[in-house]
Design a protein around this motif. Structure first.
Motif, PDB file in Angstrom:
ATOM      1  N   GLY A  85       1.148  -1.513  -0.356  1.00  0.00           N
ATOM      2  CA  GLY A  85       0.199  -0.173  -0.295  1.00  0.00           C
ATOM      3  C   GLY A  85       0.981   1.066  -0.562  1.00  0.00           C
ATOM      4  O   GLY A  85       0.147   2.105   0.339  1.00  0.00           O
ATOM      5  N   TYR A  86       2.177   1.373  -0.307  1.00  0.00           N
ATOM      6  CA  TYR A  86       3.217   1.971  -0.883  1.00  0.00           C
ATOM      7  C   TYR A  86       2.798   3.450  -2.101  1.00  0.00           C
ATOM      8  O   TYR A  86       2.111   2.272  -2.964  1.00  0.00           O
ATOM      9  N   ASP A  87       2.543   3.915  -2.261  1.00  0.00           N
ATOM     10  CA  ASP A  87       2.859   5.229  -3.270  1.00  0.00           C
ATOM     11  C   ASP A  87       4.505   4.417  -4.007  1.00  0.00           C
ATOM     12  O   ASP A  87       5.120   3.494  -3.539  1.00  0.00           O
ATOM     13  N   TYR A  88       3.851   4.703  -5.261  1.00  0.00           N
ATOM     14  CA  TYR A  88       4.673   4.232  -6.503  1.00  0.00           C
ATOM     15  C   TYR A  88       5.160   5.311  -7.434  1.00  0.00           C
ATOM     16  O   TYR A  88       4.473   6.002  -7.902  1.00  0.00           O
ATOM     17  N   TYR A  89       7.066   5.753  -7.520  1.00  0.00           N
ATOM     18  CA  TYR A  89       6.973   6.156  -8.393  1.00  0.00           C
ATOM     19  C   TYR A  89       8.226   5.875  -9.765  1.00  0.00           C
ATOM     20  O   TYR A  89       9.107   4.765  -8.918  1.00  0.00           O
ATOM     21  N   ASP A  90       8.160   5.933 -10.841  1.00  0.00           N
ATOM     22  CA  ASP A  90       8.934   5.591 -12.309  1.00  0.00           C
ATOM     23  C   ASP A  90       8.711   6.414 -13.358  1.00  0.00           C
ATOM     24  O   ASP A  90       9.648   7.291 -12.553  1.00  0.00           O
ATOM     25  N   LYS A  91       7.996   6.763 -14.113  1.00  0.00           N
ATOM     26  CA  LYS A  91       8.172   7.389 -15.453  1.00  0.00           C
ATOM     27  C   LYS A  91       7.562   8.698 -14.744  1.00  0.00           C
ATOM     28  O   LYS A  91       8.019   9.761 -15.610  1.00  0.00           O
ATOM     29  N   GLU A  92       6.963   8.716 -13.486  1.00  0.00           N
ATOM     30  CA  GLU A  92       6.630  10.220 -13.096  1.00  0.00           C
ATOM     31  C   GLU A  92       7.000  10.940 -12.661  1.00  0.00           C
ATOM     32  O   GLU A  92       7.685  12.120 -13.339  1.00  0.00           O
ATOM     33  N   ILE A  93       8.288   9.893 -12.472  1.00  0.00           N
ATOM     34  CA  ILE A  93      10.099  11.335 -11.845  1.00  0.00           C
ATOM     35  C   ILE A  93       9.910  12.293 -13.771  1.00  0.00           C
ATOM     36  O   ILE A  93      10.315  13.180 -13.475  1.00  0.00           O
TER      37      ILE A  93
ATOM     38  N   LEU B 257      10.320  19.537 -21.729  1.00  0.00           N
ATOM     39  CA  LEU B 257      11.483  19.294 -22.618  1.00  0.00           C
ATOM     40  C   LEU B 257      10.155  17.726 -23.205  1.00  0.00           C
ATOM     41  O   LEU B 257       9.194  17.438 -22.050  1.00  0.00           O
ATOM     42  N   ASP B 258      10.885  17.024 -24.108  1.00  0.00           N
ATOM     43  CA  ASP B 258       9.989  15.758 -24.586  1.00  0.00           C
ATOM     44  C   ASP B 258      10.400  15.204 -23.508  1.00  0.00           C
ATOM     45  O   ASP B 258      12.318  14.488 -22.830  1.00  0.00           O
ATOM     46  N   GLU B 259       9.619  13.751 -23.236  1.00  0.00           N
ATOM     47  CA  GLU B 259       9.903  13.088 -22.067  1.00  0.00           C
ATOM     48  C   GLU B 259      11.380  11.844 -22.340  1.00  0.00           C
ATOM     49  O   GLU B 259      12.179  11.844 -21.986  1.00  0.00           O
ATOM     50  N   ASN B 260      10.841  11.751 -23.639  1.00  0.00           N
ATOM     51  CA  ASN B 260      12.630  10.518 -24.404  1.00  0.00           C
ATOM     52  C   ASN B 260      13.511  11.755 -24.583  1.00  0.00           C
ATOM     53  O   ASN B 260      15.087  10.654 -23.811  1.00  0.00           O
ATOM     54  N   TYR B 261      13.562  12.845 -24.708  1.00  0.00           N
ATOM     55  CA  TYR B 261      15.045  13.245 -24.075  1.00  0.00           C
ATOM     56  C   TYR B 261      15.537  13.215 -22.802  1.00  0.00           C
ATOM     57  O   TYR B 261      16.850  13.517 -22.720  1.00  0.00           O
ATOM     58  N   VAL B 262      14.862  13.698 -21.749  1.00  0.00           N
ATOM     59  CA  VAL B 262      14.895  13.759 -20.701  1.00  0.00           C
ATOM     60  C   VAL B 262      15.801  12.406 -20.192  1.00  0.00           C
ATOM     61  O   VAL B 262      16.485  12.081 -19.248  1.00  0.00           O
ATOM     62  N   GLU B 263      14.611  11.227 -21.112  1.00  0.00           N
ATOM     63  CA  GLU B 263      15.090  10.504 -20.143  1.00  0.00           C
ATOM     64  C   GLU B 263      16.355   9.533 -20.869  1.00  0.00           C
ATOM     65  O   GLU B 263      17.537   8.675 -19.753  1.00  0.00           O
ATOM     66  N   HIS B 264      16.836  10.492 -22.076  1.00  0.00           N
ATOM     67  CA  HIS B 264      18.294   9.480 -22.556  1.00  0.00           C
ATOM     68  C   HIS B 264      19.125  10.779 -22.157  1.00  0.00           C
ATOM     69  O   HIS B 264      20.071   9.879 -21.985  1.00  0.00           O
ATOM     70  N   ALA B 265      18.921  12.000 -21.267  1.00  0.00           N
ATOM     71  CA  ALA B 265      19.648  12.745 -20.731  1.00  0.00           C
ATOM     72  C   ALA B 265      20.394  12.019 -19.462  1.00  0.00           C
ATOM     73  O   ALA B 265      21.423  11.972 -19.724  1.00  0.00           O
ATOM     74  N   LEU B 266      19.225  11.533 -19.242  1.00  0.00           N
ATOM     75  CA  LEU B 266      19.614  10.969 -17.590  1.00  0.00           C
ATOM     76  C   LEU B 266      20.807   9.355 -17.727  1.00  0.00           C
ATOM     77  O   LEU B 266      20.649   9.052 -16.649  1.00  0.00           O
ATOM     78  N   THR B 267      19.761   9.036 -19.014  1.00  0.00           N
ATOM     79  CA  THR B 267      20.051   7.731 -18.886  1.00  0.00           C
ATOM     80  C   THR B 267      22.119   7.754 -19.660  1.00  0.00           C
ATOM     81  O   THR B 267      22.816   6.613 -19.395  1.00  0.00           O
TER      82      THR B 267
END
Lengths: 212, 212
Positions: A26-34, A44-54
């Protein structure tokens, strides 16, 4: 407040396991929301953000980044901005004070001060390739050899990104409370017993604090 | 028959955890018994047997040892005799057909054919040093620096001994179903939740076999 972080090999089922653990507890869950929060705030575009972070490389990062987040003498680049924003978003999640599971984003390192319970999820390569194929969208032509290459590349980037902010290795036993290999498991079953481990950890910690 | 193997860093509490898991599940438990059986059969000192098993060097081992236990063209030495006897004793334990927990001795590799559930136990260095001091006999003068050296030496030997019979690394996430870091845990609590994981693994495996 109990925080559980999930780090994982690509294709290991770590995200699903994290979601299921959150559901069981029963915990909150965070993943793509970040990612989507960062994207929205910076337009920014989400894909760009993801790419920059990885795919962050050392040369785009501040020299002092490893040692301090609060006063980085950094060379401003979109990538470092995004990394700092990620830190901010994750801090905000913790500041809510609610029990949660956070998947990825090196939350175990970023939230160290909150003493999260840190889980690493892995699986055998064959199983990871199979999971990627099963998850692929219809019509997507996936070749196991190419998937394997992609898996190795993504993991390498995760390892490298983590290395920028922590001296404890990505995927090494020293860096986590628990490492689970999902190979051979039904993820629902595994999430239930893993949730049991997490629950006991925080219960004991709480009663130790009360006794102090 | 369910076999659980426990591999562990020296001083991590792996032995106690293994014993407790066996108690919780009502499984047989093997640890020092393996050494003493070998010692008895060969009329050797237990310390000698233990030393031979944990300090095996490649040059004393058969060239084919890694590939086959059944037809080793080996250069007979006490060390290889002891290693083969260990394999025999562990096989005999498995052949009893009873649920059991086996601590150490690379039982995860030696009993691979029985599909054991393999756990690796680790802990932070400081905690391991502390555990060694707590466990020391009265009057024994233990210096943390020397203990640390001993811990590192023993782990190195374990890593090396395992390397002789398996390509899967000692202590690496790929080699086990579960890696638990005992740091911060009460071992009784940890044994209970870990036993829960083990129980679920075998229960699911059994029901999968029934459904096939």
């Amino acid at each position: 407040m109990n925080i559980v972080t999930i780090s994982r090999e690509f294709g290991s089922g770590g995200r699903e396991l994290g979601k299921r653990i959150a559901d069981v507890l029963g915990y909150d869950y965070y993943d793509k929301e970040i990612i989507s929060t960062i994207a929205k705030r910076h337009n920014l575009d989400e894909n760009y953000v993801e790419h920059a972070l990885t795919s962050a490389h050392l040369h785009t990062l501040p020299l002092t980044f490893k040692h301090s987040f609060t006063s980085p003498m950094y060379i401003a680049t979109p990538k470092t901005d995004i990394l700092l924003e990620q830190k901010r978003v994750i801090d905000e999640i913790a500041e809510k004070g609610r029990n949660c599971v956070i998947v990825g984003r090196n939350a175990d390192v970023l939230l160290k001060g909150y003493e999260p319970f840190n889980i690493f999820v892995c699986a055998e390569m064959e199983e990871r390739i199979k999971r990627c194929i099963d998850r692929a969208e219809k019509g997507e032509n996936l070749n196991p050899k190419e998937i394997k290459k992609k898996i190795i590349r993504i993991d390498k980037n995760r390892k490298r990104t983590r290395y920028l902010i922590s001296e404890k290795d990505w995927g090494s036993r020293k860096s986590y409370h628990l490492i689970v290999n999902t190979t051979g498991w039904d993820l629902k079953a595994l999430s239930e017993v893993t949730a049991g481990v997490v629950e006991r950890w925080f219960k004991d910690k709480e009663s130790n604090t009360e006794n102090e």
